[in-house]
Design a protein around this motif. Structure first.
Motif, PDB file in Angstrom:
ATOM      1  N   LEU A  80      46.103  41.494  48.375  1.00  0.00           N
ATOM      2  CA  LEU A  80      46.791  42.507  47.768  1.00  0.00           C
ATOM      3  C   LEU A  80      48.324  41.885  48.149  1.00  0.00           C
ATOM      4  N   GLN A  81      48.658  41.676  49.396  1.00  0.00           N
ATOM      5  CA  GLN A  81      49.773  40.895  49.788  1.00  0.00           C
ATOM      6  C   GLN A  81      50.508  40.166  48.872  1.00  0.00           C
ATOM      7  N   LEU A  82      49.724  39.106  48.382  1.00  0.00           N
ATOM      8  CA  LEU A  82      50.062  37.960  47.366  1.00  0.00           C
ATOM      9  C   LEU A  82      50.368  38.405  46.116  1.00  0.00           C
ATOM     10  N   ALA A  83      49.545  39.514  45.447  1.00  0.00           N
ATOM     11  CA  ALA A  83      49.475  40.219  44.559  1.00  0.00           C
ATOM     12  C   ALA A  83      51.185  40.783  44.170  1.00  0.00           C
ATOM     13  N   GLY A  84      51.568  41.478  45.451  1.00  0.00           N
ATOM     14  CA  GLY A  84      52.482  42.332  45.502  1.00  0.00           C
ATOM     15  C   GLY A  84      54.017  41.348  46.102  1.00  0.00           C
ATOM     16  N   HIS A  85      53.461  40.156  46.161  1.00  0.00           N
ATOM     17  CA  HIS A  85      54.724  39.316  46.746  1.00  0.00           C
ATOM     18  C   HIS A  85      56.106  39.247  45.723  1.00  0.00           C
ATOM     19  N   GLU A  86      55.632  39.248  44.420  1.00  0.00           N
ATOM     20  CA  GLU A  86      56.684  39.349  43.339  1.00  0.00           C
ATOM     21  C   GLU A  86      56.250  39.572  42.189  1.00  0.00           C
ATOM     22  N   LEU A  87      56.555  40.973  41.611  1.00  0.00           N
ATOM     23  CA  LEU A  87      56.125  41.416  40.348  1.00  0.00           C
ATOM     24  C   LEU A  87      57.202  40.581  39.409  1.00  0.00           C
ATOM     25  N   ALA A  88      56.829  39.470  38.731  1.00  0.00           N
ATOM     26  CA  ALA A  88      57.798  38.670  37.939  1.00  0.00           C
ATOM     27  C   ALA A  88      58.264  39.385  36.592  1.00  0.00           C
ATOM     28  N   LEU A  89      59.376  40.075  36.968  1.00  0.00           N
ATOM     29  CA  LEU A  89      59.870  40.946  35.964  1.00  0.00           C
ATOM     30  C   LEU A  89      60.314  40.313  34.538  1.00  0.00           C
ATOM     31  N   ARG A  90      60.501  38.945  34.716  1.00  0.00           N
ATOM     32  CA  ARG A  90      61.063  38.320  33.594  1.00  0.00           C
ATOM     33  C   ARG A  90      59.905  37.958  32.619  1.00  0.00           C
ATOM     34  N   ARG A  91      58.774  38.335  33.026  1.00  0.00           N
ATOM     35  CA  ARG A  91      57.609  38.094  31.986  1.00  0.00           C
ATOM     36  C   ARG A  91      57.669  39.224  30.844  1.00  0.00           C
ATOM     37  N   VAL A  92      58.635  40.152  31.220  1.00  0.00           N
ATOM     38  CA  VAL A  92      58.844  41.082  30.055  1.00  0.00           C
ATOM     39  C   VAL A  92      59.450  40.807  28.642  1.00  0.00           C
ATOM     40  N   GLY A  93      59.856  39.449  28.738  1.00  0.00           N
ATOM     41  CA  GLY A  93      60.213  38.918  27.554  1.00  0.00           C
ATOM     42  C   GLY A  93      58.918  38.343  26.761  1.00  0.00           C
ATOM     43  N   GLY A 119      52.437  35.310  43.522  1.00  0.00           N
ATOM     44  CA  GLY A 119      52.183  34.816  44.953  1.00  0.00           C
ATOM     45  C   GLY A 119      51.205  33.717  44.850  1.00  0.00           C
ATOM     46  N   PHE A 120      50.293  33.966  44.122  1.00  0.00           N
ATOM     47  CA  PHE A 120      49.195  32.990  44.020  1.00  0.00           C
ATOM     48  C   PHE A 120      49.672  31.525  43.263  1.00  0.00           C
ATOM     49  N   ASP A 121      50.615  31.792  42.305  1.00  0.00           N
ATOM     50  CA  ASP A 121      51.126  30.479  41.776  1.00  0.00           C
ATOM     51  C   ASP A 121      51.752  29.673  42.782  1.00  0.00           C
ATOM     52  N   GLN A 122      52.335  30.316  43.628  1.00  0.00           N
ATOM     53  CA  GLN A 122      53.299  29.758  44.780  1.00  0.00           C
ATOM     54  C   GLN A 122      52.383  29.312  46.110  1.00  0.00           C
ATOM     55  N   PHE A 123      51.170  29.683  46.084  1.00  0.00           N
ATOM     56  CA  PHE A 123      50.427  29.809  47.365  1.00  0.00           C
ATOM     57  C   PHE A 123      50.170  28.315  47.939  1.00  0.00           C
ATOM     58  N   GLY A 124      50.068  27.252  47.303  1.00  0.00           N
ATOM     59  CA  GLY A 124      50.010  26.110  47.830  1.00  0.00           C
ATOM     60  C   GLY A 124      51.056  25.461  48.228  1.00  0.00           C
ATOM     61  N   VAL A 171      51.277  39.891  31.444  1.00  0.00           N
ATOM     62  CA  VAL A 171      50.765  40.935  32.627  1.00  0.00           C
ATOM     63  C   VAL A 171      50.048  40.148  33.762  1.00  0.00           C
ATOM     64  N   ALA A 172      49.062  39.481  33.346  1.00  0.00           N
ATOM     65  CA  ALA A 172      48.311  38.672  34.449  1.00  0.00           C
ATOM     66  C   ALA A 172      49.575  37.715  35.061  1.00  0.00           C
ATOM     67  N   ASP A 173      50.362  37.151  34.430  1.00  0.00           N
ATOM     68  CA  ASP A 173      51.254  36.182  35.069  1.00  0.00           C
ATOM     69  C   ASP A 173      52.122  36.801  35.889  1.00  0.00           C
ATOM     70  N   ALA A 174      52.537  38.204  35.369  1.00  0.00           N
ATOM     71  CA  ALA A 174      53.556  38.928  36.222  1.00  0.00           C
ATOM     72  C   ALA A 174      53.047  39.461  37.490  1.00  0.00           C
ATOM     73  N   VAL A 175      51.772  39.562  37.607  1.00  0.00           N
ATOM     74  CA  VAL A 175      51.298  40.115  39.120  1.00  0.00           C
ATOM     75  C   VAL A 175      50.589  38.974  39.871  1.00  0.00           C
ATOM     76  N   SER A 176      50.573  37.728  39.493  1.00  0.00           N
ATOM     77  CA  SER A 176      50.103  36.491  40.136  1.00  0.00           C
ATOM     78  C   SER A 176      50.896  35.554  40.696  1.00  0.00           C
TER      79      SER A 176
END
Length: 267
Positions: free
Chosen positions: A107-120, A81-86, A74-79
């Motif tokens: 808020l904008q970075l958290a909403g950048h991409e909900l990494a749906l693949r993390r559902v696996g 944008g921060f992972d790609q920030f630098g 869950v944390a990885d899915a909503v983060s």
């Protein structure tokens, strides 16, 4: 409430975009499922060979594994944008665009991409969770379920904070920060096992410096209903996940310092 609504809109748009390429989504999700499944197979092989781990049985350790993997998914899915920030936002100057918008950069970075693949990973952790719960014959009382939800909340806050901290450090160094990978992904691997099996120095670091044990080991010991080999009290075990929330609050303040020191690339 307005912030949650805006984030929900960001997340919905991200999900819709990813589902435009359903084959790619399923391949990525199944890859996540199989990768985490290989990790669990390695854990099973360990217990199949040695029987137990300093008194911990396989089902108990599987419970730790399942909960922490669901939390991290869950944390990885909503983060994302921060992972790609630098590598993206700072180097290309795209962060300038975010600062010009009338919404919080977080808020904008958290909403950048909900990494749906993390559902696996989430699904694989959920399957192991159900198996471990049945094997341990849990009596799911309201108190036990509430503590588990509280643990998940604190855990998600903790791992999101680590991703934000990595993004914050990018204000001063835009190169890959492998140290933060050690804390985030390495922390995930460490938390899959009871903290009591590690050395004293390791336990102290992940309790008092980076409070990983507070959002995994201590509350889950209470959920399992076993006596903590480290001697922690029931009250501490219940309150421990709150450290994850406080850790996120502190890291957000550090992020604000980084934003004030940000210098545009000028591109």
């Amino acid at each position: 409430m307005n912030t949650l609504y805006v984030f929900g809109q960001y997340a919905w748009l991200s999900v819709r975009a990813q589902l435009q390429y359903r084959a790619a989504f399923w391949v990525a999700a199944i890859g996540q499922f199989l990768t985490s499944g290989v990790e669990f197979f390695g854990m099973w092989a360990l217990f199949n060979r040695f029987g137990d781990l300093q008194g911990w049985q396989f089902a108990e350790v599987a419970f730790f594994y399942a909960v922490i993997n669901c939390i991290f998914a869950v944390a990885d899915a909503v983060s994302s944008g921060f992972d790609q920030f630098g590598s993206f936002y700072v180097k290309t100057g795209e962060f300038d665009r975010i600062l010009l918008r009338p919404r919080s950069p977080i808020l904008q970075l958290a909403g950048h991409e909900l990494a749906l693949r993390r559902v696996g990973r989430l699904a694989q952790g959920g399957i192991v969770f159900v198996w471990a719960s049945v094997s341990l014959e849990f009596d799911w009382t309201y108190a036990r379920a509430a503590l588990l939800l509280w643990t998940c909340m604190g855990g998600v806050c903790f791992f999101v904070a680590l991703f934000i901290l990595r993004a914050t450090l990018s204000f001063w160094s835009t190169e890959t920060l492998e140290l933060m990978n050690i804390l985030s992904y390495g922390g995930l691997d460490a938390a899959q096992y009871p903290m009591s099996i590690y050395g004293a120095a390791f336990r102290k670091f992940f309790t008092f410096v980076v409070p990983l044990a507070c959002i995994s080991y201590f509350p889950l010991v209470s959920v399992l209903g076993v006596e903590d080999p480290l001697g922690s009290s029931q009250v501490f075990q219940v309150l421990a996940p709150g450290v994850g929330v406080l850790f996120l609050i502190v890291i957000v303040q550090v992020w604000q310092v980084g934003v004030r020191h940000y210098t545009s690339t000028g591109s």
